[in-house]
Motif scaffolding. Structure first.
Motif, mmCIF file in Angstrom:
data_model
loop_
_atom_site.group_PDB
_atom_site.id
_atom_site.type_symbol
_atom_site.label_atom_id
_atom_site.label_comp_id
_atom_site.label_asym_id
_atom_site.label_seq_id
_atom_site.Cartn_x
_atom_site.Cartn_y
_atom_site.Cartn_z
ATOM 1 N N LYS A 4 -0.963 10.461 -4.159
ATOM 2 C CA LYS A 4 -1.743 9.611 -3.258
ATOM 3 C C LYS A 4 -3.041 9.172 -3.917
ATOM 4 N N ALA A 50 0.852 -1.199 0.000
ATOM 5 C CA ALA A 50 0.000 0.000 0.000
ATOM 6 C C ALA A 50 0.882 1.242 0.000
ATOM 7 N N GLU A 51 0.630 2.135 -0.944
ATOM 8 C CA GLU A 51 1.397 3.370 -1.031
ATOM 9 C C GLU A 51 0.642 4.564 -0.445
ATOM 10 N N VAL A 52 -0.508 4.298 0.114
ATOM 11 C CA VAL A 52 -1.256 5.306 0.870
ATOM 12 C C VAL A 52 -1.595 4.694 2.223
ATOM 13 N N GLY A 53 -1.691 5.522 3.235
ATOM 14 C CA GLY A 53 -1.990 5.034 4.574
ATOM 15 C C GLY A 53 -3.218 5.704 5.162
ATOM 16 N N GLY A 54 -3.867 4.965 6.056
ATOM 17 C CA GLY A 54 -5.033 5.510 6.730
ATOM 18 C C GLY A 54 -6.264 5.632 5.850
ATOM 19 N N THR A 108 2.083 -1.459 3.918
ATOM 20 C CA THR A 108 1.556 -2.775 4.241
ATOM 21 C C THR A 108 1.503 -3.646 2.983
ATOM 22 N N SER A 150 -5.074 0.264 6.498
ATOM 23 C CA SER A 150 -3.709 -0.146 6.804
ATOM 24 C C SER A 150 -2.756 1.023 6.679
ATOM 25 N N PRO A 151 -1.642 0.974 7.394
ATOM 26 C CA PRO A 151 -0.630 2.024 7.239
ATOM 27 C C PRO A 151 0.093 1.879 5.913
ATOM 28 N N MET A 152 0.772 2.928 5.528
ATOM 29 C CA MET A 152 1.530 2.911 4.277
ATOM 30 C C MET A 152 2.621 1.842 4.341
#
Length: 370
Positions: free
Chosen positions: A177, A76-80, A206, A202-204
């Motif tokens: 993003k 994942a390249e974006v978080g939250g 993951t 998930s956080p960035m």
């Protein structure tokens, strides 16, 4: 007197008969001549052969794991942000750029709109600051404004430029993003693992998926350090699958180091895309090596005893002697001998299991070779 003489005279005949009967017994007791012992008889009739020197194709047997040539980790390249959709599963073939999953874009688009406004505001501030600086320059040239005041306006213009550049950078980051909310395949391949779950936040960084790039597998054969010296890149290899099929491969490269514990190195063999194999299989295979000379005998000449291998050597008096040997390659009904073996000696061709050390055999000429 007459009676005694008759008795003595009549007793001579029984005495002679007794001496005739006891004569052979007395002669035997005194060491007379006995019958000679019987000659030893052969225990088996055997054919004998001598080892032959032949040139055989050579091969190296090894075992190892089938693994992915390269495995890509897609994170994942974006978080939250909530994961809204997952479009692929384990085993699916994908193409480069294909959409794999999608994160929620609502909050990302809202942040991007806010940054649009920040960029517009910074741009307007910059225009005003530049106009003020230009006016200050004209007034300063007419000595209608102090130099210190003119420098202040010019400084404000540069600050406005920096604020616009900062807002634009934030806008580009937010646009990335939004782009990264769409997870796509980085290359052609097959999905080998999936951790993505719809609804997860998930956080960035993951891990979402794992992918075997280009669906390309390799066989990592474990070979000894000595055997590695006999292998060269480009050598052909043949693997035997669990169901008895064979798969052809080609040696790509050898590992530059060997394991300090096992003293084994790895030989990396490229496998065809349609091999039907799967990463994680542990298979045995053979590397084809240049042909070399072998000292051979028929396999029936080898006798197994006490966990060792022997040849039954026949000497000039037709007696048998056990000779311990080592064996190597097999081809047809012949087997390669290893160790110190006299190639000029005669050995029992078959039936050696019925013989023991020192027994006598009858030798007959060997029949034609099979």
């Amino acid at each position: 007197m007459t009676v005694q003489a008759g008795i003595i005279g009549g007793g001579r005949r029984p005495l002679s008969i007794l001496l005739a009967m006891l004569g052979p017994v007395l002669l035997s007791a005194c060491g007379g001549e006995a019958e000679p012992p019987a000659a030893p008889q052969p225990v088996l009739t055997v054919e004998v052969i001598s080892p032959q020197r032949e040139t055989w194709p050579d091969a190296l047997v090894a075992s190892g794991e089938v693994a992915a040539w390269q495995e890509a980790v897609i994170g994942a390249e974006v978080g939250g942000v909530r994961l809204d959709e997952v479009l692929v599963n384990v085993g699916d073939s994908v193409r480069k750029g294909q959409l794999l999953a999608r994160f929620s874009e609502d909050s990302l688009r809202a942040d991007l709109a806010r940054l649009d406004a920040m960029v517009a505001e910074a741009s307007a501030n910059l225009e005003k600051a530049r106009a003020d600086a230009a006016r200050a320059d004209r007034l300063e040239s007419l000595d209608a404004m102090a130099k210190q005041t003119g420098q202040m306006y010019r400084t404000q213009a540069r600050v406005a430029e920096a604020q616009l550049a900062s807002a634009q950078a934030q806008h580009r980051a937010q646009a990335l993003k939004l782009r990264y909310a769409r997870v796509v395949a980085p290359d052609d391949g097959v999905i080998s693992g999936r951790a993505a779950t719809v609804g997860a936040v998930s956080p960035m960084g993951t891990e979402l998926f794992r992918m075997v790039r280009r669906n390309r597998l390799e066989w990592r054969a474990e070979v000894t350090a000595n055997a590695m010296q006999r292998l060269q890149p480009g050598a052909s290899a043949t693997l035997t699958t669990l169901d008895g099929r064979t798969v052809a491969g080609k040696l790509r490269q050898l590992s530059p180091t060997v394991d300090s514990g096992t003293r084994n190195g790895l030989a990396y063999v490229d496998l065809p895309a349609d091999s039907g194999l799967a990463a994680g299989m542990y298979l045995t295979g053979r590397f084809a090596l240049p042909a070399r000379e072998a000292l051979t005998v028929p396999e029936a000449a080898i006798v197994q005893r006490d966990g060792n291998q022997y040849l039954m050597q026949v000497d000039g008096q037709s007696r048998v002697h056990l000779v311990k040997v080592g064996t190597g390659r097999r081809q047809g009904e012949s087997i390669e001998l290893q160790g110190r073996v006299d190639p000029a000696a005669r050995y029992v061709k078959s039936g050696g299991a019925f013989l023991s050390e020192g027994v006598l055999v009858q030798v007959v000429p060997a029949g034609p070779a099979p």
